[in-house]
Write an enzyme that holds these catalytic residues in place. Structure first.
Site, mmCIF file in Angstrom:
data_model
loop_
_atom_site.group_PDB
_atom_site.id
_atom_site.type_symbol
_atom_site.label_atom_id
_atom_site.label_comp_id
_atom_site.label_asym_id
_atom_site.label_seq_id
_atom_site.Cartn_x
_atom_site.Cartn_y
_atom_site.Cartn_z
ATOM 1 N N SER A 42 -4.100 2.768 -8.077
ATOM 2 C CA SER A 42 -4.465 1.586 -8.864
ATOM 3 C C SER A 42 -4.818 0.484 -7.873
ATOM 4 O O SER A 42 -4.116 -0.507 -7.720
ATOM 5 C CB SER A 42 -3.344 1.193 -9.832
ATOM 6 O OG SER A 42 -2.328 0.488 -9.211
ATOM 7 N N GLN A 153 2.811 0.255 -15.577
ATOM 8 C CA GLN A 153 2.750 1.225 -14.474
ATOM 9 C C GLN A 153 4.125 1.573 -13.895
ATOM 10 O O GLN A 153 4.377 2.736 -13.574
ATOM 11 C CB GLN A 153 1.838 0.681 -13.368
ATOM 12 C CG GLN A 153 1.632 1.627 -12.197
ATOM 13 C CD GLN A 153 0.682 1.044 -11.173
ATOM 14 O OE1 GLN A 153 -0.523 0.994 -11.378
ATOM 15 N NE2 GLN A 153 1.221 0.577 -10.060
ATOM 16 N N GLU A 195 4.759 8.605 -7.830
ATOM 17 C CA GLU A 195 5.755 8.045 -6.915
ATOM 18 C C GLU A 195 7.148 8.624 -7.146
ATOM 19 O O GLU A 195 8.133 8.109 -6.622
ATOM 20 C CB GLU A 195 5.787 6.513 -7.051
ATOM 21 C CG GLU A 195 4.495 5.865 -6.586
ATOM 22 C CD GLU A 195 4.509 4.347 -6.686
ATOM 23 O OE1 GLU A 195 5.528 3.771 -7.146
ATOM 24 O OE2 GLU A 195 3.500 3.738 -6.314
ATOM 25 N N ASP A 231 6.117 -3.447 -12.432
ATOM 26 C CA ASP A 231 4.755 -3.650 -11.940
ATOM 27 C C ASP A 231 3.856 -3.316 -13.118
ATOM 28 O O ASP A 231 3.726 -2.148 -13.495
ATOM 29 C CB ASP A 231 4.443 -2.748 -10.742
ATOM 30 C CG ASP A 231 3.014 -2.958 -10.247
ATOM 31 O OD1 ASP A 231 2.300 -3.808 -10.835
ATOM 32 O OD2 ASP A 231 2.603 -2.280 -9.284
ATOM 33 N N GLU A 274 5.430 -7.847 -11.259
ATOM 34 C CA GLU A 274 4.251 -7.771 -10.388
ATOM 35 C C GLU A 274 2.991 -7.626 -11.244
ATOM 36 O O GLU A 274 2.994 -6.895 -12.247
ATOM 37 C CB GLU A 274 4.431 -6.550 -9.475
ATOM 38 C CG GLU A 274 3.301 -6.292 -8.499
ATOM 39 C CD GLU A 274 3.611 -5.045 -7.658
ATOM 40 O OE1 GLU A 274 4.802 -4.802 -7.325
ATOM 41 O OE2 GLU A 274 2.668 -4.298 -7.354
ATOM 42 N N ASP A 301 -0.040 -8.521 -6.373
ATOM 43 C CA ASP A 301 -0.434 -7.348 -5.581
ATOM 44 C C ASP A 301 -1.966 -7.264 -5.594
ATOM 45 O O ASP A 301 -2.622 -7.716 -4.655
ATOM 46 C CB ASP A 301 0.222 -6.091 -6.176
ATOM 47 C CG ASP A 301 -0.328 -4.796 -5.598
ATOM 48 O OD1 ASP A 301 -0.972 -4.826 -4.543
ATOM 49 O OD2 ASP A 301 -0.107 -3.720 -6.212
ATOM 50 N N LYS A 326 0.860 -4.897 1.576
ATOM 51 C CA LYS A 326 0.509 -3.499 1.844
ATOM 52 C C LYS A 326 -0.473 -3.519 3.008
ATOM 53 O O LYS A 326 -1.640 -3.917 2.823
ATOM 54 C CB LYS A 326 -0.183 -2.889 0.621
ATOM 55 C CG LYS A 326 0.705 -2.724 -0.616
ATOM 56 C CD LYS A 326 -0.173 -2.368 -1.817
ATOM 57 C CE LYS A 326 0.623 -1.841 -2.998
ATOM 58 N NZ LYS A 326 -0.212 -1.728 -4.218
ATOM 59 N N HIS A 354 5.009 0.318 -0.246
ATOM 60 C CA HIS A 354 4.326 1.609 -0.104
ATOM 61 C C HIS A 354 3.096 1.646 -1.006
ATOM 62 O O HIS A 354 2.794 0.683 -1.699
ATOM 63 C CB HIS A 354 5.281 2.750 -0.495
ATOM 64 C CG HIS A 354 5.663 2.757 -1.954
ATOM 65 N ND1 HIS A 354 6.291 3.818 -2.560
ATOM 66 C CD2 HIS A 354 5.516 1.830 -2.950
ATOM 67 C CE1 HIS A 354 6.489 3.556 -3.836
ATOM 68 N NE2 HIS A 354 6.045 2.371 -4.095
ATOM 69 N N ARG A 355 2.388 2.786 -1.001
ATOM 70 C CA ARG A 355 1.323 3.065 -1.957
ATOM 71 C C ARG A 355 1.734 4.297 -2.768
ATOM 72 O O ARG A 355 2.655 5.012 -2.407
ATOM 73 C CB ARG A 355 -0.009 3.370 -1.250
ATOM 74 C CG ARG A 355 -0.548 2.281 -0.344
ATOM 75 C CD ARG A 355 -0.724 0.944 -1.011
ATOM 76 N NE ARG A 355 -1.561 0.913 -2.200
ATOM 77 C CZ ARG A 355 -2.739 0.307 -2.296
ATOM 78 N NH1 ARG A 355 -3.241 -0.281 -1.233
ATOM 79 N NH2 ARG A 355 -3.399 0.277 -3.442
ATOM 80 N N SER A 356 0.980 4.550 -3.838
ATOM 81 C CA SER A 356 1.327 5.737 -4.633
ATOM 82 C C SER A 356 1.065 7.029 -3.858
ATOM 83 O O SER A 356 1.781 8.016 -4.014
ATOM 84 C CB SER A 356 0.581 5.731 -5.960
ATOM 85 O OG SER A 356 -0.795 5.530 -5.761
ATOM 86 N N LYS A 377 9.435 -2.324 -1.603
ATOM 87 C CA LYS A 377 9.156 -1.456 -2.752
ATOM 88 C C LYS A 377 8.686 -0.120 -2.210
ATOM 89 O O LYS A 377 7.588 -0.013 -1.675
ATOM 90 C CB LYS A 377 8.073 -2.104 -3.622
ATOM 91 C CG LYS A 377 7.864 -1.391 -4.936
ATOM 92 C CD LYS A 377 6.911 -2.168 -5.841
ATOM 93 C CE LYS A 377 5.528 -1.632 -5.754
ATOM 94 N NZ LYS A 377 4.706 -1.839 -6.961
HETATM 95 P P1 PGA Z 1 -1.161 2.078 -5.872
HETATM 96 O O1 PGA Z 1 -0.037 1.474 -6.810
HETATM 97 O O2 PGA Z 1 -0.562 2.393 -4.565
HETATM 98 O O3 PGA Z 1 -1.608 3.275 -6.662
HETATM 99 O O4 PGA Z 1 -2.246 1.026 -5.778
HETATM 100 C C1 PGA Z 1 1.040 0.773 -6.337
HETATM 101 C C2 PGA Z 1 1.054 -0.619 -6.900
HETATM 102 O O5 PGA Z 1 0.213 -0.985 -7.742
HETATM 103 O O6 PGA Z 1 1.905 -1.384 -6.486
HETATM 104 ZN ZN ZN Z 2 1.177 -3.107 -7.873
#
Ligand code: PGA
Ligand code: ZN
Length: 400
Positions: A42, A153, A195, A231, A274, A301, A326, A354-356, A377
């Site tokens: 995302s 999410q 995740e 989030d 978030e 974010d 990030k 982190h990321r997904s 996170k």
């Molecule tokens: P993403 O999601 O790593 O898939 O972008 C994580 C978030 O939105 O915090």
């Molecule tokens: Zn996010």
């Protein structure tokens, strides 16, 4: 001592089974560092650009690696400036933010290796006892991370009263397990999302009940305060054409979304929210922050994408009171540090994330300690998540 003599790049697997970039940096005195890029699903509209791993590697080999030879790995700004110069764009679209961030992190680790110091110390930080970064643990989720699950999410356990890193980490794992129990009692089957959070086919309203119940059970067991947060990744819910947030068959206007989130903050005493609104709507962010920012964190974010210019606009507008960091959203550790510093100077809380799509790389655990972040996170269970959580536990252990 930390002069770079070689950078090698390869394609490795991430947690979704996609390919990502791993970098090794070697220095003249035998220092070695390895970093791997994570990957979002995302992603924010304004993030630095991730190229397909093979393409990013080819471009970085051609343009960045020759420039990096001879640069001091211990001079992070010099490394990151060389990456920027090699790329020549604002968003790393020439070599890819995935190669850039992998090299940036690998260089920092190589320098720490030469110094014989843990990465967080090399990055200028110290572990501050009880003031550790509180882990936010994704326990229920849907959105772009799991189909046929919640619209929101992520539902994140927040063990704000935990006396130690270790107790916080285990509390989140206990909430994750308690969610499974509550779902089981309700007869709801649940797979896991990207995740490692449970991805049950239930409404958002039922997910609030489930997480609230799970948090209460674990709080009673451990005897310290656990709250939870969200989030909402609302840019993914927002439909530009309809100018509304879409929850399946229902839609909400921006005003209704603000009302909805403010209501949730009060009903569930949320510690953290978030991206409750679309990434282009600073004004709505500001209105919500004005209403509930005294009792919860409103975190940007996709709104800020770890970018100082977007954060400056946000600060001006009063658009939030915290920022998600990030490194791969912006491409280098130096850029991520700049965002943290700007946030800190303006009283914004920082949340390192982190990321997904993740790897075993543990850099963000060190970054959270180095920057004295209030939160980190990084999921709850699953090897690519526990890699960071266990590293945080080790850092706390080494520091006492
Ligand atoms: P993403 O999601 O790593 O898939 O972008 C994580 C978030 O939105 O915090
Ligand atoms: Zn996010």
């Amino acid at each position: 001592m930390t002069r770079i003599t070689g950078v090698s790049l390869r394609r490795v697997l991430d947690s979704r089974g996609n390919s990502t970039v791993e970098a090794d940096v070697l220095t003249e005195s035998g220092g070695f560092g390895r970093g791997a890029a994570p990957s979002g699903a995302s992603t924010g509209e304004y993030e630095a650009i991730e190229l397909p791993a093979s393409e990013s590697i080819a471009k970085a080999r051609e343009h960045a690696v020759p420039r990096l030879e001879g640069v001091y790995a211990g001079d992070q700004r010099a490394v990151d400036n060389a990456l920027r110069a090699a790329d020549g764009t604002d968003d790393f679209s020439a070599i890819g933010a995935n190669s850039a961030v992998a090299i940036s992190m690998a260089a920092a680790k190589a320098a720490a290796d030469v110094l014989g110091a843990p990465l967080y110390q090399h990055l200028g930080g110290a572990f501050r006892g009880e003031n550790f970064p509180v882990p936010l643990g994704n326990v229920v989720g849907g959105g772009e991370h799991a189909k046929e699950a919640t619209h929101i999410q992520e539902f994140l356990a927040a063990p704000v009263g935990a006396p130690s890193v270790s107790e916080a980490v285990f509390a989140n794992a206990a909430v994750h397990a308690a969610v499974a129990d509550v779902l089981d009692e309700r007869g709801v089957p649940a797979a896991k999302g990207d995740e490692g959070a449970w991805a049950p086919p239930i409404s958002d309203a039922e997910a609030f009940e489930v997480v609230d119940e799970a948090v209460d059970r674990v709080e009673a067991e451990v005897g310290f305060e656990i709250r939870f947060g969200l989030d909402m990744a609302a840019a993914e819910l927002y439909d530009d054409d309809r100018e509304a947030y879409v929850y399946g068959d229902e839609t909400k206007s921006a005003d209704e979304q603000i009302e909805y989130v403010a209501g949730l903050v009060d009903e569930y005493d949320l510690a953290y929210v978030e991206d409750p609104l679309d990434e282009n709507d600073y004004e709505a962010f500001a209105e919500l922050t004005d209403r509930v920012g005294d009792r919860t964190l409103i975190c940007g974010d996709d709104l800020f994408v770890t970018n100082v210019e977007r954060l400056e606009d946000g600060i001006e507008a009063g658009a939030a009171n915290s920022i998600l960091i990030k490194p791969n959203q912006i491409g280098t550790l130096s850029d991520a540090f700049d965002a943290v510093e700007l946030a800190a100077r303006n009283g914004y809380e920082t949340v390192i994330s982190h990321r997904s799509g993740e790897t075993e790389d543990t850099t963000i655990a060190h970054l959270a300690v180095a920057t004295d972040a209030g939160y980190i996170k990084t999921g709850t269970v699953g090897g690519e998540r526990t890699a960071k959580l266990n590293e945080l536990v080790r850092i706390a252990d080494d520091a006492v």
